[in-house]
Design a protein around this motif. Sequence first.
Motif, short mmCIF file in Angstrom:
data_model
loop_
_atom_site.label_atom_id
_atom_site.label_comp_id
_atom_site.label_asym_id
_atom_site.label_seq_id
_atom_site.Cartn_x
_atom_site.Cartn_y
_atom_site.Cartn_z
N HIS A 108 0.83 -1.20 0.00
CA HIS A 108 0.00 0.00 0.00
C HIS A 108 0.87 1.26 0.00
O HIS A 108 0.62 2.20 -0.75
CB HIS A 108 -0.94 0.00 1.21
CG HIS A 108 -1.68 1.29 1.40
ND1 HIS A 108 -2.70 1.70 0.57
CD2 HIS A 108 -1.51 2.28 2.31
CE1 HIS A 108 -3.14 2.88 0.97
NE2 HIS A 108 -2.43 3.26 2.03
N HIS A 109 1.89 1.27 0.84
CA HIS A 109 2.79 2.43 0.90
C HIS A 109 3.55 2.60 -0.41
O HIS A 109 3.71 3.73 -0.89
CB HIS A 109 3.76 2.32 2.07
CG HIS A 109 3.12 2.50 3.40
ND1 HIS A 109 2.48 3.65 3.79
CD2 HIS A 109 3.00 1.65 4.46
CE1 HIS A 109 2.00 3.52 5.01
NE2 HIS A 109 2.30 2.30 5.44
N LEU A 110 4.00 1.49 -0.97
CA LEU A 110 4.77 1.59 -2.22
C LEU A 110 3.88 2.05 -3.38
O LEU A 110 4.35 2.75 -4.27
CB LEU A 110 5.41 0.24 -2.55
CG LEU A 110 6.36 0.26 -3.75
CD1 LEU A 110 7.55 1.18 -3.47
CD2 LEU A 110 6.84 -1.14 -4.07
N THR A 111 2.61 1.68 -3.34
CA THR A 111 1.69 2.09 -4.40
C THR A 111 1.65 3.61 -4.54
O THR A 111 1.55 4.13 -5.66
CB THR A 111 0.27 1.55 -4.10
OG1 THR A 111 0.34 0.13 -4.07
CG2 THR A 111 -0.73 1.98 -5.16
N GLN A 112 1.75 4.31 -3.45
CA GLN A 112 1.72 5.77 -3.49
C GLN A 112 2.94 6.32 -4.25
O GLN A 112 2.83 7.28 -5.02
CB GLN A 112 1.64 6.33 -2.08
CG GLN A 112 0.35 5.92 -1.38
CD GLN A 112 0.34 6.27 0.09
OE1 GLN A 112 0.82 7.31 0.48
NE2 GLN A 112 -0.22 5.39 0.91
N PHE A 113 4.10 5.68 -4.07
CA PHE A 113 5.28 6.10 -4.81
C PHE A 113 5.20 5.63 -6.27
O PHE A 113 5.70 6.30 -7.16
CB PHE A 113 6.55 5.55 -4.15
CG PHE A 113 6.84 6.20 -2.82
CD1 PHE A 113 7.39 7.48 -2.76
CD2 PHE A 113 6.57 5.54 -1.63
CE1 PHE A 113 7.66 8.08 -1.55
CE2 PHE A 113 6.83 6.13 -0.41
CZ PHE A 113 7.38 7.42 -0.36
N VAL A 165 2.54 5.55 -8.07
CA VAL A 165 1.70 6.53 -8.77
C VAL A 165 2.56 7.69 -9.27
O VAL A 165 2.43 8.14 -10.42
CB VAL A 165 0.55 7.01 -7.86
CG1 VAL A 165 -0.14 8.23 -8.46
CG2 VAL A 165 -0.44 5.90 -7.60
N ILE A 166 3.47 8.16 -8.43
CA ILE A 166 4.37 9.23 -8.84
C ILE A 166 5.26 8.75 -9.99
O ILE A 166 5.46 9.46 -10.99
CB ILE A 166 5.23 9.73 -7.66
CG1 ILE A 166 4.33 10.33 -6.58
CG2 ILE A 166 6.28 10.74 -8.12
CD1 ILE A 166 5.06 10.61 -5.27
N ALA A 167 5.79 7.52 -9.85
CA ALA A 167 6.65 6.96 -10.91
C ALA A 167 5.87 6.79 -12.21
O ALA A 167 6.41 7.02 -13.29
CB ALA A 167 7.24 5.63 -10.46
N ASP A 168 4.60 6.41 -12.11
CA ASP A 168 3.77 6.25 -13.31
C ASP A 168 3.63 7.58 -14.06
O ASP A 168 3.74 7.63 -15.28
CB ASP A 168 2.38 5.71 -12.94
CG ASP A 168 2.41 4.27 -12.49
OD1 ASP A 168 3.43 3.58 -12.72
OD2 ASP A 168 1.40 3.82 -11.89
N LEU A 195 9.86 2.75 -11.28
CA LEU A 195 10.08 3.08 -9.86
C LEU A 195 11.57 3.25 -9.56
O LEU A 195 11.95 4.11 -8.76
CB LEU A 195 9.47 1.99 -8.97
CG LEU A 195 9.40 2.28 -7.49
CD1 LEU A 195 8.54 3.50 -7.20
CD2 LEU A 195 8.86 1.07 -6.74
N SER A 196 12.42 2.47 -10.20
CA SER A 196 13.86 2.60 -9.95
C SER A 196 14.37 3.96 -10.40
O SER A 196 15.29 4.52 -9.79
CB SER A 196 14.64 1.47 -10.62
OG SER A 196 14.45 1.50 -12.02
#
Length: 183
Positions: free
Chosen positions: A51-56, A58-61, A68-69
């Motif tokens: 869940h926490h990673l999903t928020q990041f 979204v920014i990467a998307d 994400l990398s």
Amino acid sequence: MTQLLRRLFAFSHRLFDRVLFTLCFIAGVQLPEFIQQYSQRLSGHLNEAQHHLTQFQVIADVQFNGDLSELINRYQQNSDPAIIQTGQLVNNLTVRIDELAVAFSQLQQESYWQRIVYFVQEMNIEMAQATAQQFVLAIPLTFNALVTGALFAFSILTIKELLIMAIKALSTRIFSTKTSTTA
């Protein structure tokens, strides 16, 4: 009187064996339940981390075509220490998700015995302690739980009997050596 003492000792020995077997059986059937509760805790940690990673993600998307990398690299290349630390946090989060996913998938294997071996060898001590603090005793009446309980109980009784035999042999050897040296 000696005959009565022998009978009383034999009775108490059989009674002790039965009580020990029962207690060990109950403890043994707890292992599958503990692994189940541990797996649920592990799943909860995995879901929360995802869940926490999903928020990041979204920014990467939006900013980096889903890479994400690349987002992590940008964070870590920034001159602001707080942003660099955020990049490390996201990187640590991806590593944690990978570790939790592997552990969770291993505990979902087909083979019950493989799950037990994996759990004993690879369990996360902190998570196991947290599970133990919240553990709710249960008597699962599944085949695997009953077999585990029986095997654990028989193993403990076998160890007890082997110890008794070793102590008797040792004491016999010690007393026979003392009597032969004093004679």
